[in-house]
Design a protein around this motif. Structure first.
Motif, mmCIF file in Angstrom:
data_model
loop_
_atom_site.group_PDB
_atom_site.id
_atom_site.type_symbol
_atom_site.label_atom_id
_atom_site.label_comp_id
_atom_site.label_asym_id
_atom_site.label_seq_id
_atom_site.Cartn_x
_atom_site.Cartn_y
_atom_site.Cartn_z
ATOM 1 N N ARG A 115 -44.912 1.345 -34.195
ATOM 2 C CA ARG A 115 -45.353 0.229 -33.343
ATOM 3 C C ARG A 115 -44.920 -1.104 -33.943
ATOM 4 N NH1 ARG A 115 -48.801 2.088 -29.367
ATOM 5 N NH2 ARG A 115 -50.308 3.728 -29.858
ATOM 6 N N ALA A 116 -44.976 -1.184 -35.263
ATOM 7 C CA ALA A 116 -44.632 -2.441 -35.933
ATOM 8 C C ALA A 116 -43.157 -2.791 -35.750
ATOM 9 C CB ALA A 116 -44.965 -2.344 -37.419
ATOM 10 N N THR A 117 -42.311 -1.777 -35.587
ATOM 11 C CA THR A 117 -40.872 -2.035 -35.418
ATOM 12 C C THR A 117 -40.537 -2.466 -33.992
ATOM 13 O OG1 THR A 117 -40.315 0.222 -34.737
ATOM 14 C CG2 THR A 117 -40.364 -0.248 -37.117
ATOM 15 N N LEU A 118 -41.488 -2.259 -33.054
ATOM 16 C CA LEU A 118 -41.273 -2.555 -31.632
ATOM 17 C C LEU A 118 -40.143 -1.719 -31.031
ATOM 18 C CD1 LEU A 118 -41.649 -6.456 -31.628
ATOM 19 C CD2 LEU A 118 -43.406 -4.711 -31.265
ATOM 20 N N ASN A 119 -39.828 -0.603 -31.693
ATOM 21 C CA ASN A 119 -38.790 0.299 -31.192
ATOM 22 C C ASN A 119 -39.450 1.340 -30.282
ATOM 23 O OD1 ASN A 119 -37.091 2.759 -31.101
ATOM 24 N ND2 ASN A 119 -35.739 1.587 -32.450
ATOM 25 N N ARG A 120 -39.128 1.285 -29.003
ATOM 26 C CA ARG A 120 -39.822 2.147 -28.049
ATOM 27 C C ARG A 120 -39.496 3.627 -28.249
ATOM 28 N NH1 ARG A 120 -38.433 -0.644 -22.399
ATOM 29 N NH2 ARG A 120 -36.418 -0.803 -23.453
ATOM 30 N N THR A 121 -38.253 3.922 -28.620
ATOM 31 C CA THR A 121 -37.870 5.321 -28.828
ATOM 32 C C THR A 121 -38.627 5.911 -30.014
ATOM 33 O OG1 THR A 121 -35.658 4.928 -27.926
ATOM 34 C CG2 THR A 121 -35.954 6.884 -29.300
ATOM 35 N N THR A 158 -45.798 11.297 -29.473
ATOM 36 C CA THR A 158 -45.733 12.719 -29.137
ATOM 37 C C THR A 158 -46.102 13.585 -30.330
ATOM 38 O OG1 THR A 158 -44.022 12.297 -27.478
ATOM 39 C CG2 THR A 158 -44.242 14.556 -28.264
ATOM 40 N N ASP A 159 -45.616 13.204 -31.509
ATOM 41 C CA ASP A 159 -45.927 13.978 -32.722
ATOM 42 C C ASP A 159 -47.423 13.986 -33.002
ATOM 43 O OD1 ASP A 159 -43.249 14.494 -33.044
ATOM 44 O OD2 ASP A 159 -42.942 12.990 -34.625
ATOM 45 N N LEU A 180 -45.232 8.992 -22.228
ATOM 46 C CA LEU A 180 -44.597 9.173 -20.922
ATOM 47 C C LEU A 180 -44.153 7.832 -20.343
ATOM 48 C CD1 LEU A 180 -43.897 10.871 -18.415
ATOM 49 C CD2 LEU A 180 -46.292 10.626 -17.698
ATOM 50 N N ALA A 181 -45.024 6.841 -20.434
ATOM 51 C CA ALA A 181 -44.685 5.519 -19.903
ATOM 52 C C ALA A 181 -43.464 4.932 -20.612
ATOM 53 C CB ALA A 181 -45.879 4.579 -20.045
ATOM 54 N N LEU A 182 -43.397 5.098 -21.930
ATOM 55 C CA LEU A 182 -42.257 4.587 -22.690
ATOM 56 C C LEU A 182 -40.980 5.331 -22.307
ATOM 57 C CD1 LEU A 182 -43.813 4.129 -26.251
ATOM 58 C CD2 LEU A 182 -43.008 2.322 -24.713
ATOM 59 N N ALA A 183 -41.080 6.657 -22.155
ATOM 60 C CA ALA A 183 -39.904 7.442 -21.768
ATOM 61 C C ALA A 183 -39.381 6.998 -20.404
ATOM 62 C CB ALA A 183 -40.258 8.926 -21.751
ATOM 63 N N GLN A 184 -40.295 6.702 -19.486
ATOM 64 C CA GLN A 184 -39.884 6.244 -18.156
ATOM 65 C C GLN A 184 -39.237 4.862 -18.228
ATOM 66 O OE1 GLN A 184 -43.708 6.753 -16.277
ATOM 67 N NE2 GLN A 184 -43.151 8.756 -15.416
ATOM 68 N N GLN A 185 -39.779 3.991 -19.089
ATOM 69 C CA GLN A 185 -39.169 2.680 -19.273
ATOM 70 C C GLN A 185 -37.750 2.799 -19.829
ATOM 71 O OE1 GLN A 185 -41.728 0.293 -21.776
ATOM 72 N NE2 GLN A 185 -43.537 0.758 -20.537
ATOM 73 N N LEU A 186 -37.570 3.765 -20.739
ATOM 74 C CA LEU A 186 -36.273 3.962 -21.388
ATOM 75 C C LEU A 186 -35.294 4.748 -20.518
ATOM 76 C CD1 LEU A 186 -37.689 4.912 -24.898
ATOM 77 C CD2 LEU A 186 -36.264 2.897 -24.437
ATOM 78 N N GLY A 187 -35.796 5.351 -19.459
ATOM 79 C CA GLY A 187 -34.950 6.217 -18.644
ATOM 80 C C GLY A 187 -34.560 7.478 -19.381
ATOM 81 N N ASP A 188 -35.418 7.916 -20.313
ATOM 82 C CA ASP A 188 -35.156 9.102 -21.131
ATOM 83 C C ASP A 188 -35.790 10.316 -20.434
ATOM 84 O OD1 ASP A 188 -35.072 11.134 -23.051
ATOM 85 O OD2 ASP A 188 -35.361 9.741 -24.719
ATOM 86 N N GLU A 189 -34.993 10.994 -19.626
ATOM 87 C CA GLU A 189 -35.519 12.081 -18.800
ATOM 88 C C GLU A 189 -36.035 13.238 -19.644
ATOM 89 O OE1 GLU A 189 -32.957 14.727 -16.177
ATOM 90 O OE2 GLU A 189 -33.865 13.391 -14.684
ATOM 91 N N SER A 190 -35.323 13.570 -20.700
ATOM 92 C CA SER A 190 -35.743 14.684 -21.550
ATOM 93 C C SER A 190 -37.103 14.407 -22.182
ATOM 94 C CB SER A 190 -34.696 14.932 -22.641
ATOM 95 O OG SER A 190 -35.131 15.944 -23.531
ATOM 96 N N ARG A 191 -37.264 13.209 -22.731
ATOM 97 C CA ARG A 191 -38.530 12.849 -23.363
ATOM 98 C C ARG A 191 -39.654 12.764 -22.325
ATOM 99 N NH1 ARG A 191 -38.821 10.860 -28.326
ATOM 100 N NH2 ARG A 191 -36.653 10.140 -28.273
ATOM 101 N N GLU A 192 -39.311 12.306 -21.122
ATOM 102 C CA GLU A 192 -40.301 12.217 -20.051
ATOM 103 C C GLU A 192 -40.859 13.604 -19.719
ATOM 104 O OE1 GLU A 192 -40.495 11.032 -15.286
ATOM 105 O OE2 GLU A 192 -38.755 10.458 -16.500
#
Length: 203
Positions: free
Chosen positions: A36-42, A49-50, A72-84
């Motif tokens: 969270r501190a890095t602000l990296n959504r991936t 998830t972990d 899930l919300a972050l995966a949708q923002q990223l357009g990461d279908e696999s993670r979603e």
């Protein structure tokens, strides 16, 4: 894990350090805070998830669900279908553990269609099994049996003997609950043969 060639002086892990849920939770929570501190959504989505998966292992779905919702919300923002879809599948499992089988069914049916659409047979097997368990929770043992039979066919197709044994054993319980005792016995015996072939102590 194979032993190294370092010889007899190699340090062995302290048994007290192995499989300590409290320590694992602390470490996973720290990783999430750092992400969270890095602000990296991936990175944050992975850490969410972990941590959620760890709570699910401990049977604590109520703590896992909001983490999975956020992932899930972050995966949708990223357009990461696999993670979603990973998040959705875990949510389906979480709602079942939380004794909300109808919510589990809604998600798992959606994910089953997705797995079939991308020809993910092993994902389909897992989802069929989870759906079967959710129907079992609702008392619909006929639907549960049908789904487990479909999952069994896929397990056999891929030579997944562990899943085959587990599915057969649960099917024997379903046959018994439906008053089909001869099939229950035959299926239980088939499960035992699979366990014996694998050298499984469960046999």
């Amino acid at each position: 894990v194979p032993e190294t060639e370092a010889g007899p002086q190699s340090a062995r892990p302290d048994p007290a350090e192995v499989l300590r849920p409290g320590k694992e939770l602390e470490e996973a929570t720290d990783r999430l805070a750092q992400a969270r501190a890095t602000l990296n959504r991936t990175t944050t989505a992975s850490a969410l998830t972990d941590l959620a998966a760890l709570y699910l292992r401990l049977g604590d779905a109520h703590r896992a669900i909001p983490l999975l919702d956020e992932s899930l919300a972050l995966a949708q923002q990223l357009g990461d279908e696999s993670r979603e879809h990973d998040a959705l599948q875990n949510l389906g499992l979480a709602f079942r553990i939380a004794r909300q089988p109808q919510r589990a069914l809604d998600i798992l049916h959606q994910e089953l269609e997705y797995a079939r659409g991308i020809a993910d047979a092993l994902g389909e097997k897992m989802l069929l099994t989870l759906l079967g368990l959710a129907y079992f929770d609702l008392g619909d043992h006929v639907s549960s049996l049908k789904l487990h039979e479909e999952a069994l066919a896929i397990a056999r197709q891929f030579g997944d003997r562990r899943s085959e044994g587990e599915i057969l054993w649960f099917m024997s319980i379903l046959f018994e609950s439906l008053g089909r005792r001869d099939q229950a016995i035959a299926t239980a015996e088939a499960a035992v043969r699979v366990y014996e072939d694998r050298g499984d102590p469960a046999a």
